[in-house]
Scaffold this motif. Structure first.
Motif, PDB file in Angstrom:
ATOM      1  N   MET A 148       0.824  -1.186   0.000  1.00 42.90           N
ATOM      2  CA  MET A 148       0.000   0.000   0.000  1.00 42.90           C
ATOM      3  C   MET A 148       0.867   1.247   0.000  1.00 42.90           C
ATOM      4  SD  MET A 148      -3.299  -0.297   2.378  1.00 42.90           S
ATOM      5  CE  MET A 148      -4.419  -1.636   2.183  1.00 42.90           C
ATOM      6  N   ALA A 149       0.352   2.275  -0.603  1.00 45.15           N
ATOM      7  CA  ALA A 149       1.063   3.546  -0.691  1.00 45.15           C
ATOM      8  C   ALA A 149       0.421   4.554   0.257  1.00 45.15           C
ATOM      9  CB  ALA A 149       1.003   4.061  -2.121  1.00 45.15           C
ATOM     10  N   TYR A 165      -0.950   8.461   0.387  1.00 44.49           N
ATOM     11  CA  TYR A 165      -1.424   9.526  -0.488  1.00 44.49           C
ATOM     12  C   TYR A 165      -1.680  10.783   0.325  1.00 44.49           C
ATOM     13  CZ  TYR A 165      -1.893   6.012  -4.063  1.00 44.49           C
ATOM     14  OH  TYR A 165      -1.617   5.020  -4.961  1.00 44.49           O
ATOM     15  N   ARG A 175      -3.547   5.904   3.672  1.00 40.79           N
ATOM     16  CA  ARG A 175      -2.931   4.689   3.133  1.00 40.79           C
ATOM     17  C   ARG A 175      -3.996   4.015   2.252  1.00 40.79           C
ATOM     18  NH1 ARG A 175       1.448   2.456   4.847  1.00 40.79           N
ATOM     19  NH2 ARG A 175       1.324   3.238   6.978  1.00 40.79           N
ATOM     20  N   ALA A 176      -3.590   3.694   1.007  1.00 42.43           N
ATOM     21  CA  ALA A 176      -4.516   3.062   0.070  1.00 42.43           C
ATOM     22  C   ALA A 176      -3.730   2.307  -0.991  1.00 42.43           C
ATOM     23  CB  ALA A 176      -5.411   4.119  -0.584  1.00 42.43           C
ATOM     24  N   ASP A 177      -4.413   1.415  -1.687  1.00 39.71           N
ATOM     25  CA  ASP A 177      -3.776   0.651  -2.758  1.00 39.71           C
ATOM     26  C   ASP A 177      -3.543   1.515  -3.999  1.00 39.71           C
ATOM     27  OD1 ASP A 177      -3.533  -1.814  -1.419  1.00 39.71           O
ATOM     28  OD2 ASP A 177      -5.617  -2.318  -1.883  1.00 39.71           O
ATOM     29  N   THR A 178      -4.498   2.401  -4.289  1.00 39.35           N
ATOM     30  CA  THR A 178      -4.408   3.234  -5.493  1.00 39.35           C
ATOM     31  C   THR A 178      -4.926   4.637  -5.176  1.00 39.35           C
ATOM     32  OG1 THR A 178      -6.652   2.776  -6.272  1.00 39.35           O
ATOM     33  CG2 THR A 178      -4.919   1.216  -6.959  1.00 39.35           C
ATOM     34  N   ARG A 179      -4.644   5.541  -6.093  1.00 38.91           N
ATOM     35  CA  ARG A 179      -5.153   6.918  -5.989  1.00 38.91           C
ATOM     36  C   ARG A 179      -6.690   6.916  -5.960  1.00 38.91           C
ATOM     37  NH1 ARG A 179      -2.111  11.160  -7.668  1.00 38.91           N
ATOM     38  NH2 ARG A 179      -0.760   9.627  -8.648  1.00 38.91           N
ATOM     39  N   VAL A 180      -7.281   6.070  -6.793  1.00 38.36           N
ATOM     40  CA  VAL A 180      -8.750   5.963  -6.845  1.00 38.36           C
ATOM     41  C   VAL A 180      -9.287   5.520  -5.482  1.00 38.36           C
ATOM     42  CG1 VAL A 180     -10.674   4.704  -7.895  1.00 38.36           C
ATOM     43  CG2 VAL A 180      -8.826   5.599  -9.326  1.00 38.36           C
ATOM     44  N   ASP A 181      -8.623   4.562  -4.856  1.00 39.12           N
ATOM     45  CA  ASP A 181      -9.040   4.092  -3.532  1.00 39.12           C
ATOM     46  C   ASP A 181      -8.905   5.200  -2.490  1.00 39.12           C
ATOM     47  OD1 ASP A 181      -9.569   1.559  -4.534  1.00 39.12           O
ATOM     48  OD2 ASP A 181      -7.647   0.732  -3.893  1.00 39.12           O
ATOM     49  N   ARG A 211      -2.139  13.086  -4.331  1.00 33.63           N
ATOM     50  CA  ARG A 211      -0.795  12.803  -4.830  1.00 33.63           C
ATOM     51  C   ARG A 211      -0.209  11.662  -4.016  1.00 33.63           C
ATOM     52  NH1 ARG A 211       2.484  18.374  -5.858  1.00 33.63           N
ATOM     53  NH2 ARG A 211       1.051  19.235  -7.368  1.00 33.63           N
ATOM     54  N   GLU A 212       0.415  10.728  -4.704  1.00 39.10           N
ATOM     55  CA  GLU A 212       1.134   9.695  -3.972  1.00 39.10           C
ATOM     56  C   GLU A 212       2.333  10.354  -3.301  1.00 39.10           C
ATOM     57  OE1 GLU A 212       3.234   5.338  -4.521  1.00 39.10           O
ATOM     58  OE2 GLU A 212       1.974   6.131  -6.116  1.00 39.10           O
TER      59      GLU A 212
END
Length: 98
Positions: free
Chosen positions: A1-2, A4, A57-63, A85-86
């Motif tokens: 997970m990234a 954002y 914290r999320a898997d993607t920007r959309v999430d 932004r990530e």
């Protein structure tokens, strides 16, 4: 997970409505914190454009954006712009925890 960095811009003239919905807004963000999604969040200072920063914290920007959609501030039209932004924490005391 990234991680954002999500920024809100509050609607002009929305201070009273934000005061009204703040308890529900904070309760919602607390729920995200308990799930490990909201790492840290808060408003910008009084000298800045009204808005806030959320580190999610999320898997993607959309999430990451999807996590904000049920925020009472967003549901009640108090946020006019959401930017995502990530963000890669590298240095500093918080970096080890993110």
């Amino acid at each position: 997970m990234a991680v954002y960095a999500v920024t809100y811009v509050y609607a002009e003239g929305s201070a009273a409505a934000r005061d009204e919905h703040r308890p529900a807004h904070r309760a919602y963000l607390d729920e995200l914190s308990e799930k490990g999604v909201n790492l840290c969040s808060g408003p910008f200072g009084p000298e800045d454009e009204p808005g806030a920063l959320l580190l999610l914290r999320a898997d993607t920007r959309v999430d990451a954006v999807a996590h904000t959609e049920q925020d009472p501030f967003r549901r009640n039209g108090l946020v006019t712009d959401v930017q995502v932004r990530e963000w890669t924490p590298v240095l500093g005391p918080l970096a080890a925890h993110l």
